[in-house]
Design an enzyme around this catalytic site. Structure first.
Site, PDB file in Angstrom:
ATOM      1  N   GLY A 112       5.010  -2.866   6.233  1.00 10.84           N
ATOM      2  CA  GLY A 112       3.921  -3.144   7.171  1.00 10.84           C
ATOM      3  C   GLY A 112       3.851  -4.578   7.652  1.00 10.84           C
ATOM      4  O   GLY A 112       3.320  -4.847   8.723  1.00 10.84           O
ATOM      5  N   GLU A 113       4.352  -5.503   6.864  1.00 13.73           N
ATOM      6  CA  GLU A 113       4.275  -6.905   7.255  1.00 13.73           C
ATOM      7  C   GLU A 113       5.641  -7.491   7.572  1.00 13.73           C
ATOM      8  O   GLU A 113       5.751  -8.588   8.109  1.00 13.73           O
ATOM      9  CB  GLU A 113       3.591  -7.718   6.142  1.00 13.73           C
ATOM     10  CG  GLU A 113       2.155  -7.252   5.920  1.00 13.73           C
ATOM     11  CD  GLU A 113       1.393  -8.041   4.872  1.00 13.73           C
ATOM     12  OE1 GLU A 113       2.041  -8.662   4.003  1.00 13.73           O
ATOM     13  OE2 GLU A 113       0.156  -8.022   4.915  1.00 13.73           O
ATOM     14  N   GLN A 132       4.392   0.693  12.632  1.00 21.61           N
ATOM     15  CA  GLN A 132       4.030  -0.519  11.895  1.00 21.61           C
ATOM     16  C   GLN A 132       4.884  -1.694  12.335  1.00 21.61           C
ATOM     17  O   GLN A 132       4.388  -2.798  12.551  1.00 21.61           O
ATOM     18  CB  GLN A 132       4.244  -0.294  10.390  1.00 21.61           C
ATOM     19  CG  GLN A 132       3.142   0.490   9.734  1.00 21.61           C
ATOM     20  CD  GLN A 132       1.847  -0.278   9.782  1.00 21.61           C
ATOM     21  OE1 GLN A 132       1.707  -1.302   9.150  1.00 21.61           O
ATOM     22  NE2 GLN A 132       0.917   0.197  10.567  1.00 21.61           N
ATOM     23  N   GLY A 182       0.781  -1.232   0.000  1.00 22.20           N
ATOM     24  CA  GLY A 182       0.000   0.000   0.000  1.00 22.20           C
ATOM     25  C   GLY A 182       0.812   1.281   0.000  1.00 22.20           C
ATOM     26  O   GLY A 182       0.556   2.184  -0.797  1.00 22.20           O
TER      27      GLY A 182
HETATM   28 MO1  MOS Z   1      -2.602  -8.200   4.247  1.00 27.51          MO
HETATM   29  S1  MOS Z   1      -2.738  -9.999   5.207  1.00 27.51           S
HETATM   30  O1  MOS Z   1      -2.543  -8.656   2.586  1.00 27.51           O
HETATM   31  O2  MOS Z   1      -3.935  -7.282   4.659  1.00 27.51           O
END
Ligand code: MOS
Length: 735
Positions: free
Chosen positions: A694-695, A628, A514
């Protein structure tokens, strides 16, 4: 704007606004309670009635009869919607299960009815009067028992299997090998804000005020489900109280609210109660993972294999747990494989870093096991096996940027790794056994095309509109920073409007794409606006400097507002990512260091401190990015120590379906947490030169905890979560 060659120096590199630790521009609205979340949008539908979803009481089978008369006669009830009166519905391609059961039931707590009433209490009370007779089937609920029946199935995001070289031969001849099997449980995204929607019809046009990560997907999937044209659907989701993958797709709250509003001829609001969420919506599926690694005595990996088994409803998808193993370490002989079992446990789906989050819990512990067998420091082992290109595709596909080694070395230094005693069970602090663990962090950094509209008015005020969402990540702020940087104005002059399907289609929030993608879309639109403003003012576009609210060139200057003219000027553009993801492996990297104390008497694990170093391209807003990563590392601790949806294997549902019984860590669980970003610009990723963050932070965090527990106690655990009962079994009696 096409992005198919590396970015050159560009106006983003000025970094007067971008790259600065900027406070959230939506912060005041959120902390004063004036940012309206989906269920609170009383402004859009003041006369909304209330809907309550009745869930199925069986996991698989058929509905024989639904008795709704009593509910319909209850006080305040306006409508009871079931499959018998809902009209024709279809299953959206993106959904594995249908949003309304009937006559067949696909999983426990699948919506079977919606009761609509004047008040929330009336709807909830009347829902108890809906009686359903079922003919249940015998379902399958146990991944371990179904493992042998699992089939090969490619994922929507990549092939199930890959192989390079000759793994079996290389593994057989390796000097040192690890062959270990790990398991991870079903998990619940557990975001703060439950799924919620207000739906209203205006003739054949539907509006959904909802909580959703992907606006364009929400429009598409609602259209497919209700069999209406996407043009007739308006979706608005400006504020979202977390998603973690649970809100990538519209769920029953939205679809049932739409059906309820049609039946009651009134706007209807529906929220899932917390206990409904784990079984009604989606979860991260459990995995069983086997990792085999073969290395020479020098620690160089020659053979590496990662196989993963997971379950889902029929037509479901695999949990892509071996995906990071395709790219993280070198080794000429390699294979990965995923197998899918049929389980009737609700829809398995995305949760923060799908695949990689649980994949690291296996791979990065296997690396720790290998380091011990080799007698090599686990940090050194990872450094030794670094590779700067895609190990499956070869040197012709280099990484766009990759600073894993720097993350590990800087992280080890900052953490004080040199003080670690490599022999487990040696360090004691009162009743606590103390240990340190390390793990690498890897997360693919995908990009998605993303559009935006940017306008400047006669006063020089700028408005950015895009259907991008802010799920608590800071999208509002980084988009404002991007526009402020490019247009040469302070951030206060930027208004950002997000989360509305009337705006240009963005990347949305998912898969940690994003921030990089959506700001690149804003970059494209701002560059176009700069060009048109310069042209209007009679400047050479390439010479024009945008600064202090002015456009300057050739010794002249003009204010933005003047250049825009009395009616202002608005443009739209889209970033279109070419084949840079094919040419370059794009991922972000990090290293986690964790110190735990394990109570020698009770087996309880306490994280004492954790420190992570990350390289994720340009960090657009270090304050937001740090938040994050802190959140993601915390979620990694949850995965390691406490998160588990417990399956009732007789009846097929998640038993602990609320936050009292599904445990997630809180501040007090991690007293000392550090996040450090390395300087990095990735010119292959986007004009922003950023990557996903973010991940990344969840990937490896839990494995570092597991490795620290081993270092503290000598107890090697491979079945997550690593609860005290499991630790205790292996603890030597050293009280
Ligand atoms: Mo993430 S698990 O693609 O919102």
């Amino acid at each position: 704007m096409k992005f198919d060659t590396p970015a050159l120096d560009n106006p983003i590199d000025r970094t007067r606004v971008i790259g600065r630790p900027t406070d959230r521009i939506d912060g005041p609205a959120k902390v004063t309670g004036t940012a309206p979340y989906a269920y609170e949008r009383n402004d859009v539908a003041p006369n909304a009635a209330y809907g309550w979803i009745v869930g199925t009481g069986i996991s698989t089978g058929r509905i024989v009869r639904i008795h709704t008369k009593e509910a319909e006669a209850a006080r305040g009830v306006l409508a009871v919607v079931t499959y018998e009166n809902a009209g024709k519905l279809a299953k959206a391609k993106a959904h594995t299960a249908r949003m309304l059961a009937g006559p067949d039931v696909q999983h426990y707590d699948q919506a079977v009815a919606l009761v609509v009433a004047e008040t929330f209490e009336q709807a909830r009370a009347a829902a108890k009067l809906v009686r359903v007779e079922y003919a249940p089937n015998k379902g399958r609920f146990d991944l371990a028992a179904e493992k042998e029946n699992a089939i090969k199935k490619d994922s929507q995001v990549g092939p199930a299997d890959t192989a390079t070289g000759d793994f079996p031969a290389a593994f057989a001849r390796a000097a040192v090998t690890v062959d270990a099997t790990y398991s991870t449980p079903d998990q619940s995204q557990s975001m703060m804000e439950p799924h919620a929607t207000i739906a209203a019809w205006n003739g054949d046009e539907l509006s959904l005020w909802t909580s959703n990560q992907m606006i364009a997907w929400a429009v598409r999937d609602t259209a497919e489900t209700l069999l209406i044209a996407p043009e007739k659907i308006h979706v608005s989701s400006p504020y979202i109280g977390g998603g973690f993958g649970a809100k990538l797709w519209v769920r029953a709250d939205a679809i049932m609210a739409a059906l309820g509003a049609r039946a009651a001829k009134r706007p209807v609001k529906v929220a899932l109660s917390r206990p409904q969420i784990p079984n009604n919506t989606t979860h991260r599926p459990a995995t069983i993972q086997r990792v085999r690694i073969g290395a020479g005595k020098d620690g160089r990996i020659d053979a590496i294999a990662h196989e993963s088994w997971s379950g889902d409803l029929p037509d479901g998808d695999i949990e892509t747990a071996a995906f990071q193993t395709r790219l993280l370490y070198g080794g000429a002989n390699r294979m990965t494989a995923h197998r899918l079992a049929t389980l009737h446990l609700g829809e398995g789906n995305a949760m923060r870093a799908p695949g990689e989050a649980v994949g690291h819990l296996a791979l990065e512990v296997a690396m720790d096991e290998l380091a011990e067998k080799l007698g090599i420091d686990p940090v050194q082992l990872r450094i030794l096996n670094d590779i700067q290109h895609d190990p499956e595709k070869g040197p012709e596909r280099p990484f766009s940027s990759r600073k894993l080694v720097e993350c590990l070395t800087v992280g080890a230094e900052r953490f004080g790794w040199a003080k670690r005693n490599p022999k487990p069970g040696q360090v004691r602090d009162g009743d606590w056994l103390v240990g340190m663990g390390v793990a690498s962090a890897f997360r693919n950094s995908p990009t998605q095309d993303s559009a935006a509209r940017v306008g400047v008015d006669a006063k020089g005020l700028i408005t950015v509109e895009t259907d991008m969402t802010d799920i608590g990540t800071g999208s509002y702020t980084i988009i404002a920073q991007t526009a402020a940087e490019l247009m040469g104005v302070p951030i206060e002059r930027i208004t950002v409007k997000l989360g509305d399907s009337k705006a240009p289609v963005s990347s949305g929030s998912g898969g940690q794409w994003g921030a990089n993608s959506s700001t690149s879309g804003v970059y494209a639109a701002c560059m176009k606006l700069r060009g048109e403003l310069a042209k209007k003012a009679g400047f050479n576009v390439n010479e024009a400097v945008f600064e202090d609210g002015q456009i300057r060139a050739g010794g002249r200057n003009i204010s933005l507002g003047e250049a825009a003219g009395p009616d202002g000027l608005t443009v739209e553009d889209k970033i279109e990512f070419g084949d840079m993801q094919k040419k370059f492996a794009q991922a972000s990297f990090g290293a986690h260091f964790v110190e735990v104390g394990v109570n020698a008497v009770t087996g309880e694990t306490r994280v004492r401190r954790m420190s992570g170093v990350f390289a994720a391209g340009r960090i657009l807003n270090p304050k937001a990015a740090r938040s994050q990563v802190i959140g993601a590392m915390t979620m990694g601790v949850g995965a390691a120590l406490m998160e588990e949806l417990v399956v009732d294997k007789r009846f097929g549902y998640f038993v602990n379906h609320d936050l009292a019984e599904y445990h997630i860590p809180v501040h007090a669980d991690i007293p000392n947490q550090e996040v450090h970003f390395l300087e990095e610009l990735d010119d292959k990723s986007s004009p922003m030169k950023a990557k996903g963050v973010g991940e990344l932070g969840i990937c490896g965090a839990g494995a570092a905890v597991a490795n620290a527990i081993y270092n503290a106690t000598g107890v090697r655990l491979r079945d997550y979560p690593l609860t005290l009962d499991k630790v205790l079994e292996g603890l030597p009696s050293i009280v």
